[in-house]
Design a protein around this motif. Structure first.
Motif, mmCIF file in Angstrom:
data_model
loop_
_atom_site.group_PDB
_atom_site.id
_atom_site.type_symbol
_atom_site.label_atom_id
_atom_site.label_comp_id
_atom_site.label_asym_id
_atom_site.label_seq_id
_atom_site.Cartn_x
_atom_site.Cartn_y
_atom_site.Cartn_z
ATOM 1 N N GLU A 1 43.003 32.621 48.215
ATOM 2 C CA GLU A 1 44.669 33.146 48.403
ATOM 3 C C GLU A 1 44.908 32.562 49.863
ATOM 4 N N HIS B 1 39.422 38.926 49.575
ATOM 5 C CA HIS B 1 40.216 38.678 48.470
ATOM 6 C C HIS B 1 40.912 40.245 48.027
ATOM 7 N N CYS B 2 40.113 41.315 48.231
ATOM 8 C CA CYS B 2 40.915 42.620 48.157
ATOM 9 C C CYS B 2 41.989 42.877 48.979
ATOM 10 N N SER C 1 44.976 39.536 47.735
ATOM 11 C CA SER C 1 45.233 38.985 46.631
ATOM 12 C C SER C 1 46.178 39.921 45.827
ATOM 13 N N ASP C 2 47.307 39.624 44.991
ATOM 14 C CA ASP C 2 48.036 40.519 44.372
ATOM 15 C C ASP C 2 47.535 40.548 43.157
ATOM 16 N N GLN C 3 46.617 39.783 42.630
ATOM 17 C CA GLN C 3 45.934 39.966 41.107
ATOM 18 C C GLN C 3 45.198 41.363 41.116
ATOM 19 N N VAL C 4 44.697 41.659 42.444
ATOM 20 C CA VAL C 4 43.724 42.795 42.303
ATOM 21 C C VAL C 4 44.294 44.218 41.875
ATOM 22 N N CYS D 1 37.628 33.245 48.656
ATOM 23 C CA CYS D 1 38.800 33.677 47.999
ATOM 24 C C CYS D 1 39.970 32.335 48.497
ATOM 25 N N LYS E 1 47.815 33.569 51.086
ATOM 26 C CA LYS E 1 48.939 34.502 51.682
ATOM 27 C C LYS E 1 48.848 34.873 53.232
ATOM 28 N N CYS F 1 34.556 38.173 44.420
ATOM 29 C CA CYS F 1 36.019 37.992 44.397
ATOM 30 C C CYS F 1 36.600 38.272 42.777
ATOM 31 N N ARG F 2 35.861 38.889 42.185
ATOM 32 C CA ARG F 2 36.137 39.217 40.674
ATOM 33 C C ARG F 2 35.971 40.692 40.412
#
Ligand SMILES: NC(=O)c1ccc[n+]([C@@H]2O[C@H](COP(=O)([O-])OP(=O)(O)OC[C@H]3O[C@@H](n4cnc5c(N)ncnc54)[C@H](OP(=O)(O)O)[C@@H]3O)[C@@H](O)[C@H]2O)c1
Length: 309
Positions: free
Chosen positions: A28, A261-262, A265-268, A26, A30, A279-280
């Protein structure tokens, strides 16, 4: 000729090991200052590594664990590794509905926020029943997290945008949802894989019911990770698994990446209710994406815990 066969076999083995141990990290960066994370089973394996990462990002991390001694030792390790003192332990035994209710009462009384709930704790040895009479895998891996999550929803909604993350496994592919066997301990692998299928169905129904509340839900496969998960298995299984684990399984730190990651991440967020691996987002097999079965599991779980969510 013999040398060529050995070279080709060695090359194929090398590629197979490399493929199985492939792992995305991950990336990120953040921070989570001011956020509260609750992670079940945070004293060991994937949960402990996830706790270290999230504490490092500034979150207040609470690990919910059944064994006080192991948990307190883990809190010290996590504090040391993350250089954060904001790591705490609360007693929680997911095999007992009473313990979950006590935990939630105490949590709601003392904690003003819950930004990220990670239902990580799990067991793979499933030959007994819980104190409430459920097959252990079903009780600890699905019913306990179901009750925990629904009781804590009030705080998750107040802290929105917030997330629920359910650590499942891709062994769900080999499972079926048998609604007649929740109280009988059946074949261990079948019980385990079906409890991991339940994690995915629960996540999908949860995200559907929480639409518009700002609470998102994800399930994930962490990879095959060399943790303590197999430690309660019979000696023979552990012996057979030992070389496989050494060669093919990834480290705890690598196994924590999809959970982290979950969580950050904001993408999730575009994949609310989705399943993640490495992570996908990952495509689910259709039996795990069946809305009717997910709804039936939710309603059955409500009846079994005696609590309408
Ligand atoms: N390892 C893998 O290859 C793999 C693959 C796919 C999915 N997973 C999933 O990843 C999650 C984490 O497992 P892990 O591999 O990190 O194994 P682990 O090191 O054995 O961690 C499991 C955690 O769950 C806790 N736990 C077990 N029963 C509990 C109960 N009744 N109440 C509260 N906590 C309980 C354990 O506490 P104690 O220390 O007290 O036993 C431990 O902290 C599990 O959900 C597992 O199904 C793992």
């Amino acid at each position: 000729m013999y040398t060529l066969v050995v070279v080709v076999l060695s090359l194929l083995s090398f590629l197979l090991i490399k493929y199985c141990r492939r792992c995305r990290y991950c990336l990120e960066t953040k921070r989570l200052d001011g956020k509260t994370v609750l992670i079940t089973g945070g004293n060991s394996g994937i949960g402990k590594e996830t706790s270290i990462d999230l504490a490092r990002r500034g979150a207040r991390v609470i690990i919910g664990c059944r064994n006080a001694m192991r948990a307190e030792a883990a809190v010290k390790d996590i504090q040391q590794a993350s250089r954060s003192m904001n790591v705490h332990f609360r007693k929680l035994d997911l095999s007992s509905l009473r313990s979950i209710r006590e935990f939630c009462r105490d949590f709601l009384e003392k904690e003003k926020r819950l930004d990220i709930l990670i239902n990580n704790a799990g067991i793979s040895s499933c030959s007994t029943v819980t104190e409430d009479g459920f097959a252990t895998c079903f009780g600890v891996n699905h019913l306990g997290p179901f009750l925990l999550t629904t009781l804590l929803l009030v705080r998750l909604k107040e802290s929105a945008p917030s997330r629920v993350i359910n650590v499942s496994s891709d062994v769900y592919r080999m499972a079926t949802m048998d609604f007649t066997r929740f109280r009988t301990a059946s074949r261990p692998f079948a019980s385990y894989s079906s409890s991991k299928l339940a994690n995915i169905l629960f996540t999908r129904e949860l995200s559907r019911r929480l639409e518009g509340t700002g609470v998102a839900a994800f399930s994930l496969h962490p990879g095959y990770v060399s943790t303590n998960l197999l430690s309660n298995q019979p000696f023979l299984i552990r012996m057979v698994m030992c070389p496989i684990v050494c060669l093919f399984f990834i480290s705890n730190e690598a196994g924590a990446q999809t959970s982290v990651h979950c969580a950050v991440s904001d993408q999730v967020l575009q994949h609310n209710g989705g399943f993640f691996s490495n992570c996908r987002p990952a495509q689910l097999w259709c039996h795990a994406a069946d809305t009717g079965v997910a709804k039936k599991l939710w309603e059955t779980s409500e009846q079994l815990v005696g609590q309408k969510a």
